[in-house]
Design an enzyme around this catalytic site. Structure first.
Site, mmCIF file in Angstrom:
data_model
loop_
_atom_site.group_PDB
_atom_site.id
_atom_site.type_symbol
_atom_site.label_atom_id
_atom_site.label_comp_id
_atom_site.label_asym_id
_atom_site.label_seq_id
_atom_site.Cartn_x
_atom_site.Cartn_y
_atom_site.Cartn_z
ATOM 1 N N GLU A 108 0.832 -1.213 0.000
ATOM 2 C CA GLU A 108 0.000 0.000 0.000
ATOM 3 C C GLU A 108 0.861 1.254 0.000
ATOM 4 O O GLU A 108 1.883 1.301 0.670
ATOM 5 C CB GLU A 108 -0.804 0.059 1.310
ATOM 6 C CG GLU A 108 -2.115 -0.626 1.251
ATOM 7 C CD GLU A 108 -2.973 -0.334 2.493
ATOM 8 O OE1 GLU A 108 -3.687 -1.252 2.894
ATOM 9 O OE2 GLU A 108 -2.914 0.791 3.041
ATOM 10 N N CYS A 121 2.383 8.510 2.133
ATOM 11 C CA CYS A 121 2.597 7.548 3.209
ATOM 12 C C CYS A 121 3.153 6.278 2.549
ATOM 13 O O CYS A 121 2.490 5.670 1.712
ATOM 14 C CB CYS A 121 1.260 7.284 3.896
ATOM 15 S SG CYS A 121 1.371 6.057 5.195
ATOM 16 N N CYS A 128 3.960 -7.064 8.053
ATOM 17 C CA CYS A 128 4.721 -6.591 9.225
ATOM 18 C C CYS A 128 4.778 -7.710 10.262
ATOM 19 O O CYS A 128 3.765 -8.360 10.519
ATOM 20 C CB CYS A 128 4.037 -5.367 9.828
ATOM 21 S SG CYS A 128 4.957 -4.643 11.209
ATOM 22 N N CYS A 132 1.002 -5.852 16.160
ATOM 23 C CA CYS A 132 0.298 -4.977 17.114
ATOM 24 C C CYS A 132 -1.202 -5.263 16.988
ATOM 25 O O CYS A 132 -1.722 -5.440 15.885
ATOM 26 C CB CYS A 132 0.610 -3.509 16.823
ATOM 27 S SG CYS A 132 2.369 -3.134 16.983
ATOM 28 N N CYS A 135 -3.714 -3.224 14.637
ATOM 29 C CA CYS A 135 -3.213 -2.870 13.305
ATOM 30 C C CYS A 135 -3.560 -3.935 12.266
ATOM 31 O O CYS A 135 -3.238 -5.112 12.438
ATOM 32 C CB CYS A 135 -1.698 -2.677 13.375
ATOM 33 S SG CYS A 135 -0.955 -2.325 11.780
ATOM 34 N N CYS A 347 -3.983 1.455 8.559
ATOM 35 C CA CYS A 347 -2.795 0.856 7.981
ATOM 36 C C CYS A 347 -3.036 -0.599 7.559
ATOM 37 O O CYS A 347 -3.410 -1.427 8.373
ATOM 38 C CB CYS A 347 -1.712 0.942 9.071
ATOM 39 S SG CYS A 347 -0.234 0.049 8.745
HETATM 40 N N1 SAH Z 1 5.644 0.181 12.325
HETATM 41 C C1 SAH Z 1 5.589 1.609 12.395
HETATM 42 C C2 SAH Z 1 4.716 2.216 11.297
HETATM 43 C C3 SAH Z 1 3.319 1.731 11.419
HETATM 44 S S1 SAH Z 1 1.946 2.614 10.809
HETATM 45 C C4 SAH Z 1 5.065 2.022 13.767
HETATM 46 O O1 SAH Z 1 4.611 1.158 14.506
HETATM 47 O O2 SAH Z 1 5.151 3.193 14.094
HETATM 48 C C5 SAH Z 1 1.968 4.204 11.474
HETATM 49 C C6 SAH Z 1 1.095 4.469 12.688
HETATM 50 O O3 SAH Z 1 -0.272 4.031 12.496
HETATM 51 C C7 SAH Z 1 1.616 3.759 13.920
HETATM 52 O O4 SAH Z 1 1.644 4.659 14.989
HETATM 53 C C8 SAH Z 1 0.568 2.696 14.128
HETATM 54 O O5 SAH Z 1 0.533 2.270 15.437
HETATM 55 C C9 SAH Z 1 -0.699 3.414 13.677
HETATM 56 N N2 SAH Z 1 -1.860 2.521 13.461
HETATM 57 C C10 SAH Z 1 -1.868 1.239 13.052
HETATM 58 N N3 SAH Z 1 -3.129 0.755 13.041
HETATM 59 C C11 SAH Z 1 -3.940 1.767 13.439
HETATM 60 C C12 SAH Z 1 -5.363 1.885 13.647
HETATM 61 N N4 SAH Z 1 -6.192 0.882 13.424
HETATM 62 N N5 SAH Z 1 -5.834 3.084 14.078
HETATM 63 C C13 SAH Z 1 -4.986 4.132 14.299
HETATM 64 N N6 SAH Z 1 -3.665 4.078 14.118
HETATM 65 C C14 SAH Z 1 -3.125 2.911 13.708
#
Ligand code: SAH
Length: 361
Positions: A108, A121, A128, A132, A135, A347
């Site tokens: 993406e 972005c 990944c 988390c 995510c 994401c």
């Molecule tokens: N691996 C990196 C980049 C990830 S995406 C990181 O963890 O920072 C960028 C941001 O989007 C991160 O802060 C991630 O936690 C957040 N993110 C992921 N899923 C999300 C969701 N469902 N709602 C809001 N933010 C989200």
């Protein structure tokens, strides 16, 4: 793999991964060496550089200033551009792309226009491994790291599609950039020196990988570091982020403090707001306590609901309360509202909805 190997290109990265070698991602010096090694005068290196990074050439055949016979001779050489697999436009102008790579994998990228900016972005990995819990990308598993050219390509693709120069880049797409530090740093340098985007307009977001924030500081970049904290204490962070077990909150904050000392740059802390879970006044108080005297900024992200988890997005009133609690304790804070919310904003969600994702085992 359809990318043609160009083993004689001289950068260290090429030496370690000749199979993935391609023209995109290479600096002017390596491109010049390559054209000369293939019987062309050195000035063709500068032409190639301009066509790759400014004119958006997708194949050597596009570069019409090159002799036709030579282009035919080089027909097997791949520049390293992706192909468009899917594109959606949201009502706020945000464009989401699914891009297909040379090995068939899909990633993406997102283009977010505002009056004065065009922000991209970018993804740093296919999938990944961090898993988390909130995510969508994490739920789909991990396939592989992206190569430098595959990161640079995402920016060029958005730039071509909008017909407008990209002004800002955020490494907030799929993947954990600090698990792919060498290629991410090489892409940042290429996007800066070759494409012409200021490092100060780039943000790298990480969940925090032990010792890698220090390594990033040593690279002496001018990008903004954003750290996904998402919790005000270790117990809560552990519920959301499995890697917090191996790399506890205190150790992460310590490495961030060292980063500020080493670079003189402030750190942004990202904090997802999950209703009834980490959005309570005591969380704000605890967070403010950790960040007192820390050269930092808090970026609150109201949760974007995903199908695979049942967290809730907090109300506007409780977001406001959280902001007030932090501001009352002199913590710099802003709220990030996601763009293109109506369709698969979180994401990795668009990819999950359009592609059968088979995680690697
Ligand atoms: N691996 C990196 C980049 C990830 S995406 C990181 O963890 O920072 C960028 C941001 O989007 C991160 O802060 C991630 O936690 C957040 N993110 C992921 N899923 C999300 C969701 N469902 N709602 C809001 N933010 C989200």
């Amino acid at each position: 793999m359809t990318a043609t190997s160009i083993p004689e290109l001289s950068s260290p990265e090429m030496a370690s991964a000749p199979v993935e070698a391609c023209l995109l991602g290479q600096p002017l010096s390596a491109l010049t060496e390559w054209v000369v090694a293939h019987g062309q005068p050195a000035y063709r290196g500068k032409q190639l550089h301009g066509w790759l990074y400014q004119q958006g050439a997708r194949s050597l055949q596009d570069i019409t200033v090159f002799p036709k016979a030579w282009r035919q001779q080089m027909a097997g050489v791949t520049i390293g551009r992706s192909t468009l697999y899917h594109r959606t436009v949201a009502s706020d102008g945000t464009v989401k792309y699914l891009l297909q790579l040379a090995d068939g994998q899909i990633i993406e990228a997102v283009g977010m226009p505002t009056a004065k900016r065009l922000t991209v972005c970018v993804s740093s990995q296919v999938g990944c491994p961090m898993a988390c819990d909130f995510c969508a990308t994490g739920k789909g598993g991990f396939i592989r790291n992206l190569h430098t050219h595959e990161i640079v390509d995402q920016v060029l693709t958005v730039q071509d599609d909008f017909g407008q120069r990209v002004s800002h880049i955020v490494f907030m797409g799929m993947g954990e950039p600090l698990l792919n530090t060498d290629n991410v740093v090489a892409a940042i340098r290429c996007l800066n020196q070759d494409v012409g985007i200021s490092q100060r307009s780039m943000t790298l977001s990480t969940v925090g990988i032990a010792e890698r924030i220090r390594k990033l500081a040593e690279a002496q970049l001018q990008v903004t570091l954003a750290v996904s904290l998402h919790a005000s204490n270790q117990t809560q962070r552990l519920q959301l982020i499995p890697s917090a077990k191996a790399y506890p909150l205190e150790a992460l904050l310590e490495e961030c403090r060292d980063y500020v000392k080493l670079t003189g740059r402030r750190v942004t802390f990202e904090y997802i707001l999950l209703a009834g879970l980490n959005d309570q006044p005591e969380n704000a108080i605890e967070l403010a306590h950790h960040l007192r005297g820390f050269q930092s900024h808090v970026n609150l992200i109201p949760y974007n609901p995903i199908d695979e988890a049942d967290y809730q997005r907090p109300s506007e009133a409780s977001i406001r309360d959280f902001v007030n609690q932090l501001e009352g304790r002199h913590i710099a804070v802003s709220v990030r509202y996601s763009r293109g919310l109506e369709e698969n904003a979180a994401c990795g969600q668009l990819r999950a909805s359009k592609v059968m994702v088979t995680p690697a085992t």
